[in-house]
Design a protein around this motif. Structure first.
Motif, PDB file in Angstrom:
ATOM      1  N   HIS A  10       0.828  -1.209   0.000  1.00 45.41           N
ATOM      2  CA  HIS A  10       0.000   0.000   0.000  1.00 45.41           C
ATOM      3  C   HIS A  10       0.861   1.257   0.000  1.00 45.41           C
ATOM      4  O   HIS A  10       1.954   1.259   0.554  1.00 45.41           O
ATOM      5  CB  HIS A  10      -0.865   0.044   1.265  1.00 45.41           C
ATOM      6  N   GLY A  14      -0.232   3.891   1.631  1.00 48.30           N
ATOM      7  CA  GLY A  14      -0.420   4.526   2.947  1.00 48.30           C
ATOM      8  C   GLY A  14      -0.394   3.560   4.110  1.00 48.30           C
ATOM      9  O   GLY A  14      -1.138   3.754   5.073  1.00 48.30           O
ATOM     10  N   ARG A  15       0.443   2.495   4.038  1.00 56.40           N
ATOM     11  CA  ARG A  15       0.505   1.547   5.158  1.00 56.40           C
ATOM     12  C   ARG A  15       1.071   2.256   6.377  1.00 56.40           C
ATOM     13  O   ARG A  15       2.171   2.808   6.304  1.00 56.40           O
ATOM     14  CB  ARG A  15       1.407   0.374   4.768  1.00 56.40           C
ATOM     15  N   PRO A  16       0.339   2.251   7.505  1.00 55.02           N
ATOM     16  CA  PRO A  16       0.821   3.039   8.648  1.00 55.02           C
ATOM     17  C   PRO A  16       2.166   2.563   9.209  1.00 55.02           C
ATOM     18  O   PRO A  16       2.422   1.364   9.280  1.00 55.02           O
ATOM     19  CB  PRO A  16      -0.280   2.834   9.699  1.00 55.02           C
ATOM     20  N   ALA A  30      -6.724  16.887  10.047  1.00 54.22           N
ATOM     21  CA  ALA A  30      -6.270  18.110   9.377  1.00 54.22           C
ATOM     22  C   ALA A  30      -7.409  18.854   8.688  1.00 54.22           C
ATOM     23  O   ALA A  30      -7.355  20.078   8.552  1.00 54.22           O
ATOM     24  CB  ALA A  30      -5.187  17.769   8.360  1.00 54.22           C
ATOM     25  N   THR A  31      -8.428  18.122   8.232  1.00 52.91           N
ATOM     26  CA  THR A  31      -9.533  18.789   7.538  1.00 52.91           C
ATOM     27  C   THR A  31     -10.227  19.757   8.493  1.00 52.91           C
ATOM     28  O   THR A  31     -10.459  20.928   8.142  1.00 52.91           O
ATOM     29  CB  THR A  31     -10.531  17.741   6.988  1.00 52.91           C
ATOM     30  N   PHE A  91      -5.105  17.060  -2.491  1.00 55.66           N
ATOM     31  CA  PHE A  91      -6.158  16.171  -1.996  1.00 55.66           C
ATOM     32  C   PHE A  91      -7.423  17.011  -1.816  1.00 55.66           C
ATOM     33  O   PHE A  91      -7.353  18.183  -1.428  1.00 55.66           O
ATOM     34  CB  PHE A  91      -5.719  15.542  -0.673  1.00 55.66           C
ATOM     35  N   ASP A 131      -1.503  24.478   4.047  1.00 50.02           N
ATOM     36  CA  ASP A 131      -1.909  23.096   4.278  1.00 50.02           C
ATOM     37  C   ASP A 131      -0.609  22.289   4.249  1.00 50.02           C
ATOM     38  O   ASP A 131      -0.033  22.033   3.185  1.00 50.02           O
ATOM     39  CB  ASP A 131      -2.871  22.664   3.158  1.00 50.02           C
ATOM     40  N   ALA A 180      -0.263  19.228   5.391  1.00 46.69           N
ATOM     41  CA  ALA A 180      -0.642  17.831   5.676  1.00 46.69           C
ATOM     42  C   ALA A 180       0.486  16.855   5.348  1.00 46.69           C
ATOM     43  O   ALA A 180       0.679  15.861   6.031  1.00 46.69           O
ATOM     44  CB  ALA A 180      -1.899  17.463   4.887  1.00 46.69           C
ATOM     45  N   HIS A 181       1.272  17.168   4.283  1.00 47.95           N
ATOM     46  CA  HIS A 181       2.335  16.241   3.855  1.00 47.95           C
ATOM     47  C   HIS A 181       3.700  16.635   4.414  1.00 47.95           C
ATOM     48  O   HIS A 181       4.680  15.938   4.130  1.00 47.95           O
ATOM     49  CB  HIS A 181       2.477  16.262   2.326  1.00 47.95           C
ATOM     50  N   SER A 223      -1.295  17.015   8.995  1.00 47.73           N
ATOM     51  CA  SER A 223      -2.163  15.839   9.138  1.00 47.73           C
ATOM     52  C   SER A 223      -1.369  14.701   9.757  1.00 47.73           C
ATOM     53  O   SER A 223      -0.235  14.428   9.333  1.00 47.73           O
ATOM     54  CB  SER A 223      -2.683  15.375   7.775  1.00 47.73           C
ATOM     55  N   HIS A 239      -2.942  11.656   9.890  1.00 50.39           N
ATOM     56  CA  HIS A 239      -3.815  10.538   9.509  1.00 50.39           C
ATOM     57  C   HIS A 239      -2.988   9.249   9.399  1.00 50.39           C
ATOM     58  O   HIS A 239      -1.784   9.291   9.124  1.00 50.39           O
ATOM     59  CB  HIS A 239      -4.474  10.852   8.158  1.00 50.39           C
ATOM     60  N   THR A 272      -2.446   7.221   7.201  1.00 47.73           N
ATOM     61  CA  THR A 272      -1.659   7.014   5.979  1.00 47.73           C
ATOM     62  C   THR A 272      -0.430   7.920   5.894  1.00 47.73           C
ATOM     63  O   THR A 272       0.374   7.767   4.975  1.00 47.73           O
ATOM     64  CB  THR A 272      -2.523   7.267   4.724  1.00 47.73           C
ATOM     65  N   LYS A 273      -0.300   8.856   6.830  1.00 44.55           N
ATOM     66  CA  LYS A 273       0.868   9.744   6.816  1.00 44.55           C
ATOM     67  C   LYS A 273       2.049   9.034   7.479  1.00 44.55           C
ATOM     68  O   LYS A 273       1.853   8.180   8.355  1.00 44.55           O
ATOM     69  CB  LYS A 273       0.567  11.053   7.547  1.00 44.55           C
ATOM     70  N   ARG A 322      -1.014   4.580  -6.534  1.00 43.23           N
ATOM     71  CA  ARG A 322      -2.189   5.474  -6.547  1.00 43.23           C
ATOM     72  C   ARG A 322      -2.024   6.637  -7.521  1.00 43.23           C
ATOM     73  O   ARG A 322      -0.925   7.159  -7.706  1.00 43.23           O
ATOM     74  CB  ARG A 322      -2.419   6.027  -5.134  1.00 43.23           C
ATOM     75  N   TYR A 360      -2.739   9.750  -7.185  1.00 41.06           N
ATOM     76  CA  TYR A 360      -2.960  11.010  -6.474  1.00 41.06           C
ATOM     77  C   TYR A 360      -2.588  12.159  -7.396  1.00 41.06           C
ATOM     78  O   TYR A 360      -1.520  12.104  -8.010  1.00 41.06           O
ATOM     79  CB  TYR A 360      -2.098  11.094  -5.223  1.00 41.06           C
TER      80      TYR A 360
END
Ligand code: T4K
Length: 410
Positions: free
Chosen positions: A24, A26-28, A78-79, A102, A173, A175-176, A197, A199, A201-202, A329, A331
């Motif tokens: 994946h 976004g594997r944590p 983050a949203t 995103f 933003d 997030a990344h 963020s 999340h 997936t980060k 992905r 993205y």
């Protein structure tokens, strides 16, 4: 799992998939599990699960220290962080955002009842193009939200100059971009505020979570109250608020993962180098290069597929990888302006977003993080090299696959 020698071995053409398990994007990453469970056990024993608990407090202190920023307020994601920050900064009317990001960036603006105005991005950095920002400013514009896409900072200086010249609020933003720098200073210190963020997936996660970093004390205290319903005392609110608090369990994950941050970063960096080596010289595949003189988290491996050279389209390469269980992905396809509700309200936005339109057709993001090994990366790169070096044959076989079900249906 084995290296493929011919395109007949591709899983999409009936061969064995290269991997037993899916890989994946976004594997944590998860730090010391024992320590995490111990912390969560303490949270449960204390019976203090949320609302300014000791884990959130300690997590915020550690973030402030790491980022060298005066205030850092933990959020549930983050949203919500973006929405709170925009409201606390006093934005309204029109807010300029990049179209290549995103969807949360645009949705946060729209959710507040403001209008996101889509701006094109720079073709090299994929971040908002300051040269395009100014032409979108109208009397209704109140703010700009730059996105440090892939952890690459925006042109902060140019955006600050534009915001200053036109009296606009500037929010990032980020997030990344956790643990990244711009000109030697940590992201978190720029604009009116910056939103991270955390999340799952980060590369650094708190299950769900985020944070607003700022050096503005007034803004920080407004944000603190807003995330807790606007409470300014036990039974008194001083403004509109919502519930955007981080829980103690999330902060426990954050504290634990902070202790493993150097290890996550090193894994990402080595994976990035393994990809660079593995993809070197493949005609038509360009990998986004990170500036190694600055702090970068290397959490996204971003390819641009130049179809005339690869013969295969980005989507065809993605299909080949998915059949091998590599869940690459697209993205951020198809670009925010082509997603609802924006596609209906601004159907022609694409004509002034040529770079976004091009990137949305060619970007492919590959798996990395602690769940991916350099050996697996070698295999992924081998698949791409084999596909592209036999681009014509592979494309013909894929065409055949597409035609076959139609013929069978006749
Ligand atoms: N601004 C920007 C620029 C952003 O990129 C984001 C989020 C935000 C703002 C908003 O931040 P938050 O409000 O989320 O804090 C994912 C994430 O859900 C999203 O947080 C992230 N950006 C975006 C780039 O990626 P999807 O739709 O790709 O998620 P999903 O469920 O397909 O997961 C990705 C891969 O990770 C899958 O292959 C499955 C795997 N995965 C996922 C989860 C959640 C796991 O292996 N374990 C997991 O627990 O959006």
């Amino acid at each position: 799992m084995g290296i493929k020698n011919s395109i007949d071995d591709f899983a999409i053409f009936g061969g064995e998939p290269s991997f037993d398990q899916q890989l994946h994007v976004g594997r944590p990453n998860i730090g010391d599990k024992e320590l995490l469970l111990k912390r969560i056990g303490e949270v449960v024993d204390r019976r203090w699960l949320t609302n300014a608990g000791p884990c959130v407090d300690e997590f915020e202190q550690r973030l402030r220290k790491l980022l060298g920023v005066r205030h850092c307020e933990a959020m549930c994601n983050a949203t919500d962080g973006l929405q709170l920050a925009m409201r606390a900064m006093g934005m309204n009317g029109e807010v300029i955002v990049p179209a290549f990001t995103f969807i949360a960036t645009a949705h946060a603006v729209q959710w507040l009842g403001f209008t996101p105005v889509f701006c094109d991005v720079d073709s090299h950095t994929h971040t908002i193009d300051p040269a395009r920002v100014e032409e979108l400013i109208t009397p209704r514009t109140t703010g700009i939200v730059g996105v440090h896409l892939w952890g690459q900072p925006c042109d902060v200086e140019a955006l600050e100059a534009i915001a200053m010249r036109h009296g606009l609020k500037l929010l990032f933003d980020a997030a990344h971009a956790f643990d990244c720098s711009w000109r030697g200073r940590m992201i978190g210190n720029f604009g009116g505020a910056e939103v991270f963020s955390f999340h799952a997936t980060k590369f650094f996660n708190t299950f769900e979570g985020g944070a607003i970093a700022t050096n503005d004390a007034d803004l920080a205290s407004r944000v603190q109250r807003m995330r807790n319903f606007g409470f300014a005392g036990l039974d008194q609110t001083d403004a509109l608020g919502t519930n955007a608090k981080m829980s103690e369990a999330s902060a426990a994950m954050g504290l634990t993962n902070l202790e493993s941050l150097p290890e996550f970063l090193e894994t990402n960096r080595l994976n990035y180098l393994a990809y660079r080596q593995g993809l070197d010289g493949i005609t038509g595949i360009r990998m986004l290069e990170y500036d190694r003189s600055e702090k970068r988290n290397y959490q996204y491996i971003v390819l641009e597929i130049e179809e005339p050279h690869t013969i295969l389209s980005r989507d065809e390469l993605q299909n080949i990888l998915w059949a091998e269980r590599v869940l690459a992905r697209r993205y951020f396809y198809p670009g925010c302006h082509r997603m609802e509700p924006y596609a209906s309200t601004t159907p022609n936005a694409g004509s002034r977003l040529p770079v976004t339109e091009r990137l949305a057709q060619r970007v492919l993001v590959l798996p990395t993080g602690t769940a991916v090994s350099p050996e697996q990366i070698k295999t992924i790169c081998g698949i791409l090299r084999l596909a592209v070096s036999h681009g014509g044959d592979t494309a013909r076989r894929l065409d055949g696959l597409r035609a076959a079900p139609q013929q069978a249906g006749r």
